[in-house]
Design a protein around this motif. Structure first.
Motif, PDB file in Angstrom:
ATOM      1  N   GLY A 107       0.814  -1.205   0.000  1.00  0.00           N
ATOM      2  CA  GLY A 107       0.000   0.000   0.000  1.00  0.00           C
ATOM      3  C   GLY A 107       0.850   1.259   0.000  1.00  0.00           C
ATOM      4  N   ASP A 108       0.195   2.403  -0.178  1.00  0.00           N
ATOM      5  CA  ASP A 108       0.875   3.682  -0.204  1.00  0.00           C
ATOM      6  C   ASP A 108       1.185   4.082   1.229  1.00  0.00           C
ATOM      7  N   ASN A 109       2.410   3.843   1.656  1.00  0.00           N
ATOM      8  CA  ASN A 109       2.770   4.088   3.056  1.00  0.00           C
ATOM      9  C   ASN A 109       2.714   5.562   3.427  1.00  0.00           C
ATOM     10  N   ASP A 110       3.005   6.444   2.458  1.00  0.00           N
ATOM     11  CA  ASP A 110       2.881   7.874   2.716  1.00  0.00           C
ATOM     12  C   ASP A 110       1.436   8.197   3.093  1.00  0.00           C
ATOM     13  N   ALA A 111       0.504   7.704   2.279  1.00  0.00           N
ATOM     14  CA  ALA A 111      -0.918   7.982   2.511  1.00  0.00           C
ATOM     15  C   ALA A 111      -1.382   7.397   3.840  1.00  0.00           C
ATOM     16  N   LEU A 112      -0.862   6.226   4.208  1.00  0.00           N
ATOM     17  CA  LEU A 112      -1.246   5.602   5.480  1.00  0.00           C
ATOM     18  C   LEU A 112      -0.855   6.490   6.653  1.00  0.00           C
ATOM     19  N   VAL A 113       0.345   7.060   6.577  1.00  0.00           N
ATOM     20  CA  VAL A 113       0.813   7.942   7.659  1.00  0.00           C
ATOM     21  C   VAL A 113      -0.032   9.209   7.712  1.00  0.00           C
ATOM     22  N   VAL A 114      -0.230   9.845   6.549  1.00  0.00           N
ATOM     23  CA  VAL A 114      -1.001  11.096   6.496  1.00  0.00           C
ATOM     24  C   VAL A 114      -2.435  10.863   6.970  1.00  0.00           C
ATOM     25  N   ASN A 115      -3.043   9.760   6.531  1.00  0.00           N
ATOM     26  CA  ASN A 115      -4.424   9.464   6.929  1.00  0.00           C
ATOM     27  C   ASN A 115      -4.543   9.168   8.420  1.00  0.00           C
ATOM     28  N   ALA A 116      -3.503   8.553   9.000  1.00  0.00           N
ATOM     29  CA  ALA A 116      -3.511   8.289  10.446  1.00  0.00           C
ATOM     30  C   ALA A 116      -3.508   9.608  11.220  1.00  0.00           C
ATOM     31  N   VAL A 117      -2.722  10.566  10.754  1.00  0.00           N
ATOM     32  CA  VAL A 117      -2.701  11.894  11.383  1.00  0.00           C
ATOM     33  C   VAL A 117      -4.049  12.584  11.163  1.00  0.00           C
ATOM     34  N   ARG A 118      -4.582  12.455   9.947  1.00  0.00           N
ATOM     35  CA  ARG A 118      -5.884  13.069   9.635  1.00  0.00           C
ATOM     36  C   ARG A 118      -6.977  12.534  10.554  1.00  0.00           C
ATOM     37  N   ARG A 119      -6.896  11.230  10.897  1.00  0.00           N
ATOM     38  CA  ARG A 119      -7.912  10.621  11.761  1.00  0.00           C
ATOM     39  C   ARG A 119      -7.577  10.761  13.251  1.00  0.00           C
ATOM     40  N   ASN A 120      -6.459  11.433  13.566  1.00  0.00           N
ATOM     41  CA  ASN A 120      -6.053  11.652  14.972  1.00  0.00           C
ATOM     42  C   ASN A 120      -5.894  10.327  15.723  1.00  0.00           C
ATOM     43  N   ASN A 121      -5.336   9.345  15.056  1.00  0.00           N
ATOM     44  CA  ASN A 121      -5.242   8.001  15.627  1.00  0.00           C
ATOM     45  C   ASN A 121      -3.776   7.661  15.892  1.00  0.00           C
ATOM     46  N   THR A 122      -3.353   7.729  17.161  1.00  0.00           N
ATOM     47  CA  THR A 122      -1.943   7.497  17.498  1.00  0.00           C
ATOM     48  C   THR A 122      -1.521   6.049  17.251  1.00  0.00           C
ATOM     49  N   LYS A 123      -2.424   5.105  17.549  1.00  0.00           N
ATOM     50  CA  LYS A 123      -2.105   3.693  17.323  1.00  0.00           C
ATOM     51  C   LYS A 123      -1.909   3.415  15.837  1.00  0.00           C
ATOM     52  N   GLU A 124      -2.813   3.952  15.042  1.00  0.00           N
ATOM     53  CA  GLU A 124      -2.725   3.767  13.590  1.00  0.00           C
ATOM     54  C   GLU A 124      -1.480   4.449  13.034  1.00  0.00           C
ATOM     55  N   LEU A 125      -1.136   5.612  13.599  1.00  0.00           N
ATOM     56  CA  LEU A 125       0.067   6.329  13.164  1.00  0.00           C
ATOM     57  C   LEU A 125       1.311   5.496  13.426  1.00  0.00           C
ATOM     58  N   LYS A 126       1.390   4.897  14.600  1.00  0.00           N
ATOM     59  CA  LYS A 126       2.558   4.082  14.946  1.00  0.00           C
ATOM     60  C   LYS A 126       2.719   2.920  13.968  1.00  0.00           C
ATOM     61  N   GLU A 127       1.600   2.230  13.683  1.00  0.00           N
ATOM     62  CA  GLU A 127       1.646   1.084  12.770  1.00  0.00           C
ATOM     63  C   GLU A 127       2.034   1.535  11.360  1.00  0.00           C
ATOM     64  N   ALA A 128       1.447   2.649  10.907  1.00  0.00           N
ATOM     65  CA  ALA A 128       1.733   3.161   9.564  1.00  0.00           C
ATOM     66  C   ALA A 128       3.188   3.612   9.451  1.00  0.00           C
ATOM     67  N   PHE A 129       3.709   4.224  10.511  1.00  0.00           N
ATOM     68  CA  PHE A 129       5.085   4.720  10.480  1.00  0.00           C
ATOM     69  C   PHE A 129       6.068   3.552  10.453  1.00  0.00           C
ATOM     70  N   ILE A 130       5.746   2.485  11.175  1.00  0.00           N
ATOM     71  CA  ILE A 130       6.603   1.285  11.149  1.00  0.00           C
ATOM     72  C   ILE A 130       6.642   0.702   9.744  1.00  0.00           C
ATOM     73  N   HIS A 131       5.443   0.620   9.093  1.00  0.00           N
ATOM     74  CA  HIS A 131       5.393   0.129   7.707  1.00  0.00           C
ATOM     75  C   HIS A 131       6.244   1.006   6.800  1.00  0.00           C
ATOM     76  N   LEU A 132       6.159   2.320   7.026  1.00  0.00           N
ATOM     77  CA  LEU A 132       6.927   3.260   6.213  1.00  0.00           C
ATOM     78  C   LEU A 132       8.422   3.021   6.389  1.00  0.00           C
ATOM     79  N   ILE A 133       8.876   2.851   7.627  1.00  0.00           N
ATOM     80  CA  ILE A 133      10.303   2.651   7.907  1.00  0.00           C
ATOM     81  C   ILE A 133      10.827   1.392   7.209  1.00  0.00           C
ATOM     82  N   TYR A 134      10.052   0.306   7.282  1.00  0.00           N
ATOM     83  CA  TYR A 134      10.483  -0.942   6.651  1.00  0.00           C
ATOM     84  C   TYR A 134      10.503  -0.855   5.122  1.00  0.00           C
TER      85      TYR A 134
END
Length: 529
Positions: A315-342
């Protein structure tokens, strides 16, 4: 009121006549268009009359009401079945429901229950007729303006909001199935996001001019669908020209020469069939992403190179991170950021550029929505200023902390906005709850509907403002009302149960003891003379 057709079925002649003559069917929106005294006769009458509703007894000799339902379901007839039975037989009711019965009524029929059921059936039938009329109108519109309709369908398809099978159906309906000689090529062109930081005033104007120029030069040479999205615009070209990619490259060179701002572009390989539409779009999006990260002004792929698509790489890891911030979801942000790093490339310079793209996209999202406070904006500025001095590991840490801070600020802002904008809604909701505590069916759905809010959203706002869930608040109000009634000594336990909407005395006593630590009878004695 338009009268709908009703067929009544009962194998007892006296009961059948009673059903026909006793009730004001026209007052309920129906005309009795046919009757039957057996299951076999019912099947024949239903096929001839084609009623909107069938009112049938379940227990009949030879062919039962359930068998009639099964037989009609084999045809293309669509009618609602309301089944009657003189037996409190759960198995019959269950079978009727399994077969799709609209309602199950017990004999003797309660007038109020019949009235309610027939009104519900009438409303359902009328709604279905309206939808069918809309569908017919939709088909006519589809034929008249097929290009505009396809534009919408293709956009939803490439954004994964419509399955491929549905899109293929649309092409077949329009008699416009892509031929073997046709190919789909997607062109993505965008102004470099970094340009927005240094030239924010000129960025939007440059981007607007770029898109208009592309519409002109591409439209003069090819048929296209323009796809608009958060990640920029794309042009999906439909062509039989085998030299289309080469021509598109030449057109892009012309466009880039006419633009003063930095242009980033990509062109997909040509693909066949409906599945090729989405394949070309995803490939062009991936190529544009790679061009942006690498600093290249344009990217294309040769026929023998397989481009990994965003979907196929998690998936688009950039979009996952941005959408997690948009939804104000810290748990989702952490998971998305880990995917981005890998998913980051091994080269440290490219890693930093990837993270910069994510931060740029997040900041733009914050600018367009809310949460970009002066403190957060200053953190972004410091990050950009020190970008060249940060190592890969340090960049990861800094970016994640800024994103987490942004989420915290957005959550604070969201709660303030909800408190400000929905204070009157909550006041109205609480008044409604207090006035309807005796209603056993009082629920978050009914209260949210009363104040015209989505139940899920209403529940979240309610909890933020009242610091407890709706369910807990409702129980608290019911128990407090019960306490006052018991203290005043007015009314029996049964009457108090009715007053607070908990009609089972045993269950009420259980809840009351949980809430106060005492049974209702014990609590009442404390306040007696």
């Amino acid at each position: 009121m338009e009268l709908l057709k009703l067929v009544i079925v009962d194998d007892e002649p006296i009961l059948l006549q009673g059903l026909i003559k006793t009730y004001d069917w026209s007052g309920m929106g129906f005309q009795v268009a046919g009757t039957a005294q057996s299951g076999e006769q019912a099947i024949q009458v239903i096929k001839e009359v084609k009623p909107h509703v069938v009112l049938t007894d379940i227990r009949m000799k030879q062919i039962t009401g359930l068998m009639v339902m099964e037989e009609i379901q084999k045809t293309d007839l669509e009618c609602l079945f309301i089944v009657l039975s003189a037996y409190r037989d759960f198995d019959y009711a269950q079978q009727a429901c399994d077969l799709g019965a609209f309602a199950y009524l017990l004999k003797p029929i309660e007038d109020e229950k019949l009235q309610e059921t027939m009104q519900g059936a009438y409303k359902t039938c009328v709604e279905k007729m309206k939808n069918e009329a809309k569908y017919e109108s939709w088909e006519n519109l589809l034929v008249k303006d097929s290009n505009s309709f396809l534009q919408v369908v293709v956009q939803k398809y490439v954004q994964n909001r419509i399955p491929q099978e549905r899109v293929e159906e649309v092409f077949k309906t329009l008699e416009d199935v892509p031929g073997n000689g046709q190919r789909f090529i997607t062109v993505c062109v965008e102004i470099d996001l970094a340009y927005k930081i240094t030239n924010s005033l000129e960025y939007e104007a440059s981007r607007f001019a770029l898109i208009k120029l592309l519409e002109e030069v591409i439209g003069a040479a090819f048929f296209y669908w323009k796809i608009e999205g958060d990640e920029g615009d794309a042009f999906i070209i439909r062509t039989e020209d085998k030299g289309a990619v080469r021509k598109l490259k030449s057109l892009l060179e012309h466009v880039k020469k006419n633009e003063q701002s930095p242009v980033v572009a990509s062109i997909s390989k040509p693909y066949k069939g409906v599945e090729g539409i989405r394949r070309s779009y995803l490939e062009a999006r991936r190529l544009l992403e790679m061009a942006s990260m690498s600093g290249a002004s344009a990217l294309t792929a040769s026929e023998d190179v397989e481009v990994p698509l965003a979907e196929e790489t998690g998936g688009d890891n950039d979009a996952l991170v941005v959408n997690a911030v948009r939804r104000n979801n810290t748990k989702e942000l952490k998971e998305a950021f880990i995917h981005l790093i890998y998913s980051l490339p091994s080269d440290e310079e490219k890693q930093c550029r990837c993270l910069q793209q994510v931060m740029l996209k997040t900041e733009f999202m914050l600018q367009e929505s809310y949460g970009l406070t002066e403190a957060i904006e200053e953190k972004f500025r410091k990050y950009y200023y020190n970008l060249e001095n940060l190592s890969g590991a340090k960049t990861v840490d800094v970016c994640y902390k800024i994103l987490c801070s942004a989420v915290e600020e957005r959550m604070k802002a969201a709660q303030k906005m909800e408190t400000k904008y929905f204070k009157e809604y909550m006041s109205e909701a609480m008044t409604y709850i207090d006035e309807h505590l005796q209603d056993e069916d009082l629920s978050i759905v009914s209260v949210a509907a009363h104040v015209y809010l989505n139940p899920v959203y209403f529940g979240r706002v309610f909890k933020n403002m009242c610091h407890m869930t709706f369910k807990k608040y409702l129980m608290q109000q019911r128990m407090e009302k019960a306490k006052k009634l018991l203290e005043s000594g007015n009314g029996s336990i049964g009457e108090i149960c009715d007053a607070v909407g908990i009609y089972n005395p045993s269950y009420f006593s259980h809840l009351f003891k949980q809430y106060t630590g005492k049974l209702p009878s014990e609590y009442k004695k404390e306040y007696e003379g």
